[in-house]
Design a protein around this motif. Structure first.
Motif, PDB file in Angstrom:
ATOM      1  N   ALA A 112       0.845  -1.186   0.000  1.00 16.22           N
ATOM      2  CA  ALA A 112       0.000   0.000   0.000  1.00 16.22           C
ATOM      3  C   ALA A 112       0.885   1.241   0.000  1.00 16.22           C
ATOM      4  O   ALA A 112       2.089   1.163   0.248  1.00 16.22           O
ATOM      5  N   VAL A 113       0.267   2.388  -0.276  1.00 14.57           N
ATOM      6  CA  VAL A 113       0.965   3.671  -0.209  1.00 14.57           C
ATOM      7  C   VAL A 113       0.186   4.603   0.708  1.00 14.57           C
ATOM      8  O   VAL A 113      -1.047   4.660   0.655  1.00 14.57           O
ATOM      9  N   ALA A 114       0.901   5.342   1.553  1.00 15.00           N
ATOM     10  CA  ALA A 114       0.326   6.394   2.389  1.00 15.00           C
ATOM     11  C   ALA A 114       1.190   7.635   2.201  1.00 15.00           C
ATOM     12  O   ALA A 114       2.358   7.646   2.616  1.00 15.00           O
ATOM     13  N   THR A 115       0.662   8.655   1.559  1.00 22.32           N
ATOM     14  CA  THR A 115       1.488   9.774   1.133  1.00 22.32           C
ATOM     15  C   THR A 115       0.774  11.112   1.276  1.00 22.32           C
ATOM     16  O   THR A 115      -0.456  11.180   1.209  1.00 22.32           O
ATOM     17  N   GLY A 116       1.567  12.156   1.454  1.00 28.68           N
ATOM     18  CA  GLY A 116       1.042  13.507   1.463  1.00 28.68           C
ATOM     19  C   GLY A 116       0.742  14.041   0.080  1.00 28.68           C
ATOM     20  O   GLY A 116       0.220  15.148  -0.057  1.00 28.68           O
ATOM     21  N   SER A 137      -3.924  -0.684  -1.903  1.00 32.48           N
ATOM     22  CA  SER A 137      -4.530   0.471  -1.241  1.00 32.48           C
ATOM     23  C   SER A 137      -3.660   1.693  -1.457  1.00 32.48           C
ATOM     24  O   SER A 137      -2.444   1.641  -1.255  1.00 32.48           O
ATOM     25  N   LEU A 138      -4.285   2.803  -1.869  1.00 31.60           N
ATOM     26  CA  LEU A 138      -3.591   4.074  -2.074  1.00 31.60           C
ATOM     27  C   LEU A 138      -4.263   5.128  -1.203  1.00 31.60           C
ATOM     28  O   LEU A 138      -5.433   5.449  -1.402  1.00 31.60           O
ATOM     29  N   GLN A 139      -3.529   5.654  -0.242  1.00 34.46           N
ATOM     30  CA  GLN A 139      -4.071   6.646   0.675  1.00 34.46           C
ATOM     31  C   GLN A 139      -3.290   7.955   0.517  1.00 34.46           C
ATOM     32  O   GLN A 139      -2.067   7.961   0.565  1.00 34.46           O
ATOM     33  N   THR A 140      -4.025   9.045   0.320  1.00 33.47           N
ATOM     34  CA  THR A 140      -3.399  10.328   0.021  1.00 33.47           C
ATOM     35  C   THR A 140      -3.979  11.460   0.871  1.00 33.47           C
ATOM     36  O   THR A 140      -4.963  11.277   1.594  1.00 33.47           O
ATOM     37  N   ALA A 141      -3.359  12.630   0.711  1.00 29.16           N
ATOM     38  CA  ALA A 141      -3.794  13.810   1.455  1.00 29.16           C
ATOM     39  C   ALA A 141      -5.173  14.293   1.027  1.00 29.16           C
ATOM     40  O   ALA A 141      -5.787  15.098   1.738  1.00 29.16           O
ATOM     41  N   ASP A 142      -5.680  13.833  -0.101  1.00 24.67           N
ATOM     42  CA  ASP A 142      -6.992  14.282  -0.571  1.00 24.67           C
ATOM     43  C   ASP A 142      -8.110  13.918   0.396  1.00 24.67           C
ATOM     44  O   ASP A 142      -9.102  14.643   0.505  1.00 24.67           O
ATOM     45  N   THR A 143      -7.986  12.790   1.061  1.00 24.35           N
ATOM     46  CA  THR A 143      -9.098  12.272   1.860  1.00 24.35           C
ATOM     47  C   THR A 143      -8.726  11.978   3.311  1.00 24.35           C
ATOM     48  O   THR A 143      -9.490  11.322   4.022  1.00 24.35           O
ATOM     49  N   HIS A 144      -7.563  12.451   3.749  1.00 25.57           N
ATOM     50  CA  HIS A 144      -7.119  12.174   5.120  1.00 25.57           C
ATOM     51  C   HIS A 144      -6.484  13.410   5.748  1.00 25.57           C
ATOM     52  O   HIS A 144      -5.973  14.279   5.035  1.00 25.57           O
ATOM     53  N   PRO A 145      -6.464  13.470   7.090  1.00 28.75           N
ATOM     54  CA  PRO A 145      -5.655  14.487   7.761  1.00 28.75           C
ATOM     55  C   PRO A 145      -4.184  14.282   7.420  1.00 28.75           C
ATOM     56  O   PRO A 145      -3.764  13.191   7.036  1.00 28.75           O
ATOM     57  N   SER A 146      -3.403  15.328   7.591  1.00 33.46           N
ATOM     58  CA  SER A 146      -1.971  15.237   7.316  1.00 33.46           C
ATOM     59  C   SER A 146      -1.292  14.276   8.267  1.00 33.46           C
ATOM     60  O   SER A 146      -1.718  14.076   9.406  1.00 33.46           O
ATOM     61  N   ALA A 156      -5.557   1.868   5.123  1.00 31.26           N
ATOM     62  CA  ALA A 156      -4.799   0.881   4.340  1.00 31.26           C
ATOM     63  C   ALA A 156      -4.910  -0.499   4.971  1.00 31.26           C
ATOM     64  O   ALA A 156      -5.084  -1.506   4.270  1.00 31.26           O
ATOM     65  N   ILE A 157      -4.804  -0.571   6.288  1.00 34.82           N
ATOM     66  CA  ILE A 157      -4.926  -1.853   6.990  1.00 34.82           C
ATOM     67  C   ILE A 157      -6.308  -2.455   6.765  1.00 34.82           C
ATOM     68  O   ILE A 157      -6.448  -3.658   6.501  1.00 34.82           O
ATOM     69  N   SER A 158      -7.336  -1.610   6.846  1.00 37.96           N
ATOM     70  CA  SER A 158      -8.703  -2.094   6.611  1.00 37.96           C
ATOM     71  C   SER A 158      -8.868  -2.600   5.189  1.00 37.96           C
ATOM     72  O   SER A 158      -9.437  -3.678   4.954  1.00 37.96           O
ATOM     73  N   ASP A 159      -8.370  -1.838   4.211  1.00 32.02           N
ATOM     74  CA  ASP A 159      -8.462  -2.243   2.794  1.00 32.02           C
ATOM     75  C   ASP A 159      -7.805  -3.593   2.557  1.00 32.02           C
ATOM     76  O   ASP A 159      -8.282  -4.399   1.756  1.00 32.02           O
ATOM     77  N   ALA A 160      -6.693  -3.825   3.229  1.00 34.41           N
ATOM     78  CA  ALA A 160      -5.898  -5.036   2.990  1.00 34.41           C
ATOM     79  C   ALA A 160      -6.355  -6.230   3.819  1.00 34.41           C
ATOM     80  O   ALA A 160      -5.848  -7.340   3.622  1.00 34.41           O
ATOM     81  N   GLY A 161      -7.278  -6.023   4.734  1.00 36.33           N
ATOM     82  CA  GLY A 161      -7.669  -7.111   5.612  1.00 36.33           C
ATOM     83  C   GLY A 161      -6.537  -7.535   6.525  1.00 36.33           C
ATOM     84  O   GLY A 161      -6.311  -8.719   6.780  1.00 36.33           O
ATOM     85  N   SER A 162      -5.829  -6.533   7.042  1.00 36.54           N
ATOM     86  CA  SER A 162      -4.662  -6.789   7.884  1.00 36.54           C
ATOM     87  C   SER A 162      -4.928  -6.298   9.295  1.00 36.54           C
ATOM     88  O   SER A 162      -6.070  -5.962   9.657  1.00 36.54           O
ATOM     89  N   THR A 163      -3.894  -6.261  10.121  1.00 33.20           N
ATOM     90  CA  THR A 163      -3.960  -5.734  11.482  1.00 33.20           C
ATOM     91  C   THR A 163      -2.692  -4.935  11.734  1.00 33.20           C
ATOM     92  O   THR A 163      -1.687  -5.099  11.015  1.00 33.20           O
ATOM     93  N   PRO A 164      -2.676  -4.073  12.750  1.00 28.36           N
ATOM     94  CA  PRO A 164      -1.440  -3.341  13.056  1.00 28.36           C
ATOM     95  C   PRO A 164      -0.250  -4.252  13.302  1.00 28.36           C
ATOM     96  O   PRO A 164       0.887  -3.930  12.919  1.00 28.36           O
ATOM     97  N   GLU A 165      -0.478  -5.404  13.918  1.00 26.89           N
ATOM     98  CA  GLU A 165       0.613  -6.329  14.218  1.00 26.89           C
ATOM     99  C   GLU A 165       1.176  -6.981  12.960  1.00 26.89           C
ATOM    100  O   GLU A 165       2.310  -7.468  12.964  1.00 26.89           O
ATOM    101  N   GLN A 166       0.386  -7.003  11.887  1.00 22.55           N
ATOM    102  CA  GLN A 166       0.800  -7.641  10.643  1.00 22.55           C
ATOM    103  C   GLN A 166       1.185  -6.616   9.573  1.00 22.55           C
ATOM    104  O   GLN A 166       1.282  -6.956   8.391  1.00 22.55           O
ATOM    105  N   ALA A 167       1.396  -5.368   9.994  1.00 24.34           N
ATOM    106  CA  ALA A 167       1.698  -4.298   9.034  1.00 24.34           C
ATOM    107  C   ALA A 167       2.983  -3.578   9.405  1.00 24.34           C
ATOM    108  O   ALA A 167       3.387  -3.532  10.572  1.00 24.34           O
TER     109      ALA A 167
END
Length: 224
Positions: A112-116, A137-146, A156-167
């Motif tokens: 996944a990507v998480a970017t400003g 999963s692509l997460q950007t500044a358009d739809t999230h707080p900085s 991204a974790i939700s999109d991927a069906g993952s957990t914090p421990e697995q990311a």
């Protein structure tokens, strides 16, 4: 065996691609068009990774949100103008990026990507390097707080069906490491980006890698 998918989340600028020169030049032009003294190059480098409004607020504090939104639009226009003047260059991938991404994908990790960056900017970069299909999963500044707000990682974790421990979050700035910490995700710094190793460790990096060839084994050791 875990029922959850293993996820590797990447920042973009300073982690996957080297876009600093165009970003800094666009910030200079944005300020100059408004009759303002441009920030130093070091200052502009330091805010890469934040969403635009927050980045400009760091460079020139004391103004209201309407001013920062106005300047953010001016920056976008300056960025597009410079790209057009320079023949629409593509920000280059760092050495070893493509090989590491493909190896992780082949080994069953989700990416996944998480970017400003904006979604438009991110999609252009990924498409230009023909790597769009590698990411779920692509997460950007358009739809999230900085950054360092954890919203992008949570989604991204939700999109991927993952957990914090697995990311894992891979990034080059303190904002990436603080975001990972806020999301209870391991943060891995990269030494080739915009904040140095000391800053990355001070802000929560579990480790810092120095070339992409280290990544597959590092990921395996951290999340299996």
């Amino acid at each position: 065996m875990s029922d959850y998918n293993k996820l590797v989340i990447f920042d973009c600028d300073g982690t996957l691609v080297d876009g600093q020169h165009l970003i800094i030049d666009a910030m200079d032009l944005c300020f100059e068009r408004e009759g303002l003294t441009p920030p130093t190059r070091a200052a502009s480098r330091s805010i890469i990774g934040l969403s635009l409004n927050e980045a400009i607020a760091e460079l020139i504090p004391g103004h209201n949100e309407a001013f920062y939104s106005y300047m953010a639009e001016n920056y976008k226009n300056a960025f597009l103008d410079l790209r057009a003047q320079n023949g629409n260059p593509v920000e280059p991938l760092y050495e070893g990026t493509l090989e590491a991404l493909k190896e992780l994908d082949a080994n069953g990790y989700l990416l996944a990507v998480a970017t400003g960056k904006s979604m438009r900017g991110l999609e252009r970069v990924l498409a230009s390097h023909e790597i769009s299909d590698l990411f779920v999963s692509l997460q950007t500044a358009d739809t999230h707080p900085s950054k360092p707000h954890p919203s992008m990682i949570h989604t991204a974790i939700s999109d991927a069906g993952s957990t914090p421990e697995q990311a894992i979050m891979i990034g080059d700035t303190s904002y990436d490491m603080l975001m990972a910490k806020s999301a209870s995700v391991a943060g891995v710094g990269v030494s080739w980006g915009y904040h140095d190793d000391t800053v990355l460790f001070e802000n929560g990096a579990t480790t810092v890698m120095h070339c992409y060839s280290e990544l597959p084994d590092l990921v395996k050791n951290m999340i299996g």
